[in-house]
Design an enzyme around this catalytic site. Structure first.
Site, PDB file in Angstrom:
ATOM      1  N   LYS A  87       0.861  -1.185   0.000  1.00  0.00           N
ATOM      2  CA  LYS A  87       0.000   0.000   0.000  1.00  0.00           C
ATOM      3  C   LYS A  87       0.898   1.237   0.000  1.00  0.00           C
ATOM      4  CE  LYS A  87      -4.318   1.215   2.299  1.00  0.00           C
ATOM      5  NZ  LYS A  87      -5.094   1.017   3.530  1.00  0.00           N
TER       6      LYS A  87
HETATM    7  O1  G3P Z   1      -8.979   2.096   4.353  1.00  0.00           O
HETATM    8  C1  G3P Z   1      -8.994   3.436   4.757  1.00  0.00           C
HETATM    9  C2  G3P Z   1      -9.751   3.546   6.012  1.00  0.00           C
HETATM   10  O2  G3P Z   1      -9.094   2.869   7.058  1.00  0.00           O
HETATM   11  C3  G3P Z   1     -10.097   4.924   6.420  1.00  0.00           C
HETATM   12  O3  G3P Z   1     -11.297   4.814   7.086  1.00  0.00           O
HETATM   13  O4  G3P Z   1     -13.112   5.523   8.558  1.00  0.00           O
HETATM   14  O5  G3P Z   1     -10.709   6.128   9.087  1.00  0.00           O
HETATM   15  O6  G3P Z   1     -11.898   7.220   7.201  1.00  0.00           O
HETATM   16  P1  G3P Z   1     -11.767   5.998   8.033  1.00  0.00           P
END
Ligand code: G3P
Length: 218
Positions: A87
């Protein structure tokens, strides 16, 4: 559509595996920190453990932001297991590294995508996946799902093999709309996937069926 869980929590990953619908896992440095995993050895052990639990791609994020560092970390991660996807953040050296990894047959997931232009650039560089962050765009008053739509359309216009991995998917309607838009993958917490199970009429209907069965068979 593939379902990935967005977590570094082994219990949650195991539960997703047992449900029988899991296609892969995504992690990021914040999710690793949440599990208290510190130091390169522990991080590598943890990724190996995840790969042994899951049949499917496992995204492991580099920390370096310079080309040489990204290559060094990415190659070490890719050596851990054939299912590792490196990643890489959407930055200049990240794009160069994605091209390098693509030429070497190493899978990549270009993360922190917030515009169609960033997704196009990553696809041109040969990324296996691009990760538009739906919820984080919604958080700032933009429309995260509109970005998913744009990227799906652009990739389809040119037949790019890069898969659209909708990330920061926070709730069931997000997931369903990503499916309607044709996202190749969603990654989300397990609770969003299990949220697909529920409807009050399912619960009510089942209770009636069981009560009727019991009445007749009493
Ligand atoms: O895969 C990306 C993710 O972990 C971000 O999610 O909910 O932290 O915006 P969030």
């Amino acid at each position: 559509m593939k379902f990935f869980v967005d977590t570094a929590n082994l219990r949650e990953i195991q539960e997703a595996v047992e449900l029988g619908v899991l296609d892969g896992v995504t992690t990021n440095p914040s999710l690793m920190a949440k599990e208290g995993i510190k130091g390169t050895d522990a991080v590598m052990r943890h990724y190996r453990q995840i790969c042994e639990m899951v049949e499917g791609d496992v995204s492991a994020e580099v920390i370096a932001t310079d080309f040489d560092g990204i290559i060094r970390e990415g190659e070490a991660l890719a050596e851990l297991h054939p299912n590792i996807v490196v990643k890489v953040p959407m930055i200049r050296d990240g794009v160069k590294a994605i091209r390098y990894f693509a030429d070497k047959g190493i899978k990549t997931n270009c993360t922190l995508i917030f515009t169609a232009g960033q997704a196009l650039l990553a696809a041109k560089a040969g990324a296996t996946y691009v990760s538009p962050f739906v919820g984080r765009l919604d958080d700032i008053g933009h429309d995260g799902l509109q970005l998913v739509q744009q990227i799906v359309d652009i990739f389809s216009n040119y037949g790019y093999p890069t898969q659209v991995l909708a990330a920061s998917v926070r709730h069931v309607p997000h997931l369903i709309q990503c499916a309607e838009l044709g996202a190749d993958v969603v990654t989300c917490p397990l609770s969003v996937i299990t949220g697909l199970l529920h409807h009050p009429l399912t619960d009510k209907g089942l209770a009636t069926f069981l009560a009727d069965h019991k009445r007749v068979n009493a």
